[in-house]
Write an enzyme that holds these catalytic residues in place. Structure first.
Site, PDB file in Angstrom:
ATOM      1  N   ASP A  67       0.812  -1.221   0.000  1.00  0.00           N
ATOM      2  CA  ASP A  67       0.000   0.000   0.000  1.00  0.00           C
ATOM      3  C   ASP A  67       0.842   1.267   0.000  1.00  0.00           C
ATOM      4  O   ASP A  67       2.064   1.221   0.124  1.00  0.00           O
ATOM      5  CB  ASP A  67      -0.974  -0.020   1.203  1.00  0.00           C
ATOM      6  N   ASN A 136      -7.332  -2.712  14.565  1.00  0.00           N
ATOM      7  CA  ASN A 136      -8.739  -2.952  14.190  1.00  0.00           C
ATOM      8  C   ASN A 136      -8.901  -4.191  13.298  1.00  0.00           C
ATOM      9  O   ASN A 136      -9.971  -4.425  12.750  1.00  0.00           O
ATOM     10  CB  ASN A 136      -9.326  -1.718  13.489  1.00  0.00           C
ATOM     11  N   HIS A 138      -7.263  -4.761  10.432  1.00  0.00           N
ATOM     12  CA  HIS A 138      -7.045  -4.577   8.986  1.00  0.00           C
ATOM     13  C   HIS A 138      -5.776  -5.298   8.522  1.00  0.00           C
ATOM     14  O   HIS A 138      -4.860  -5.525   9.319  1.00  0.00           O
ATOM     15  CB  HIS A 138      -7.036  -3.092   8.587  1.00  0.00           C
ATOM     16  N   GLU A 143      -9.651  -1.920   5.483  1.00  0.00           N
ATOM     17  CA  GLU A 143     -10.236  -1.614   6.785  1.00  0.00           C
ATOM     18  C   GLU A 143     -11.464  -2.492   7.037  1.00  0.00           C
ATOM     19  O   GLU A 143     -11.991  -3.108   6.107  1.00  0.00           O
ATOM     20  CB  GLU A 143     -10.642  -0.129   6.810  1.00  0.00           C
TER      21      GLU A 143
HETATM   22  P1  PGA Z   1       2.245  -1.434  12.665  1.00  0.00           P
HETATM   23  O1  PGA Z   1       1.045  -1.380  11.649  1.00  0.00           O
HETATM   24  O2  PGA Z   1       3.178  -2.495  12.163  1.00  0.00           O
HETATM   25  O3  PGA Z   1       2.867  -0.080  12.625  1.00  0.00           O
HETATM   26  O4  PGA Z   1       1.673  -1.790  14.002  1.00  0.00           O
HETATM   27  C1  PGA Z   1       0.505  -2.571  11.157  1.00  0.00           C
HETATM   28  C2  PGA Z   1      -0.713  -2.282  10.301  1.00  0.00           C
HETATM   29  O5  PGA Z   1      -1.399  -1.276  10.539  1.00  0.00           O
HETATM   30  O6  PGA Z   1      -0.988  -3.080   9.403  1.00  0.00           O
END
Ligand code: PGA
Length: 255
Positions: A67, A136, A138, A143
């Site tokens: 992404d 959450n 995702h 999302e």
């Molecule tokens: P993070 O993010 O590795 O910074 O915890 C993971 C994500 O949001 O997929």
């Protein structure tokens, strides 16, 4: 789906790096799906060490990132282009022509998304996709509520995701509202998945992902349907799991 619980984040990172290195050693023109965020940093550090100290060769490796924020230029310090070059690519012998990261500055974003999907197929499909998980649930920027069959497209970021990522920006207003993300269907097409999580902040999302029902409201639960998925987490991220899980992959020895 295999769940592996390590004592520490360092052990999680080493495990993931070894899995990816193994794919590269077996197939020098490996097609890797890569992720950003704080979780994969340890994995990238270990891959860099394997390159520098053990000659792990990235010269033919092809990469596709999950992404990118819409609107951030490639040299913006919070862009995922910048992240990938700073934290992995500039330290290994990858050919920049083999690097693919969604272009958040594309004029025709739907056209770009179609092109990105085509490039993955043209390259032969992803051999392994590295994933983090949001608090959450995702995966990439898919999302809660995302279609479980979705392809690469623009998504509006969840308020929770924007808050989680605000730590990297000066204030909330600077946190982008949109991102280009591989879809859940795109991720599920990878031949192998490795999902990592560490820290207590991920414990709820991991419990739902591993032991909950499959639902678009927790996109990571789709991993349960993948024929070759490993979830490797540290003790803190696994704290809410109700079953016992091993610290090493189960190896079936056939006589
Ligand atoms: P993070 O993010 O590795 O910074 O915890 C993971 C994500 O949001 O997929």
């Amino acid at each position: 789906m295999e769940v592996i619980i390590k004592e520490t984040y360092e052990e999680v990172s080493k495990f993931a790096a070894e899995l990816i290195a193994d794919v590269i050693r077996r197939k020098p023109r490996a097609i890797l799906g890569l992720a950003t965020g704080s979780t994969p940093l340890g994995t990238y550090k270990e891959l860099i060490r394997l390159h520098k100290e053990e000659g792990l060769d990235f010269s033919r490796t092809v990469t596709f990132n999950l992404d990118e924020y819409v609107g951030l230029t490639h040299d913006h310090p919070q862009s995922y282009h910048y992240f990938m070059w700073e934290n992995l690519f500039k330290h290994v012998n990858i050919n920049s022509k083999n690097v693919h990261i969604p272009d958040g500055t594309a004029k025709d974003i739907p056209g770009f998304c179609r092109w990105y999907e085509e490039q993955i197929v043209k390259a032969g499909g992803l051999d392994i996709q590295l994933l983090g998980i949001g608090s959450n649930g995702h995966i990439a920027f898919n999302e809660p509520g995302s279609s479980l069959g979705s392809r690469t497209r623009v998504k509006t970021l969840d308020e929770k995701t924007r808050q989680d990522n605000a730590r990297f920006f000066r204030n909330m207003n600077e946190v982008p509202k949109y991102a280009i993300t591989m879809g859940i269907g795109t991720i599920m097409d990878a031949r192998q998945l490795i999902l990592l999580a560490n820290g207590a902040g991920k414990a709820d999302a991991i419990q739902k992902t591993v032991e909950g029902p499959i639902t678009a409201m927790v996109p990571a639960t789709i991993v349960q349907l993948h024929p070759k998925a490993t979830i490797c987490i540290d003790k803190a991220a696994g704290a809410k799991l109700t079953k016992e899980y091993p610290a090493e992959p189960r190896v079936l020895v056939l006589s």
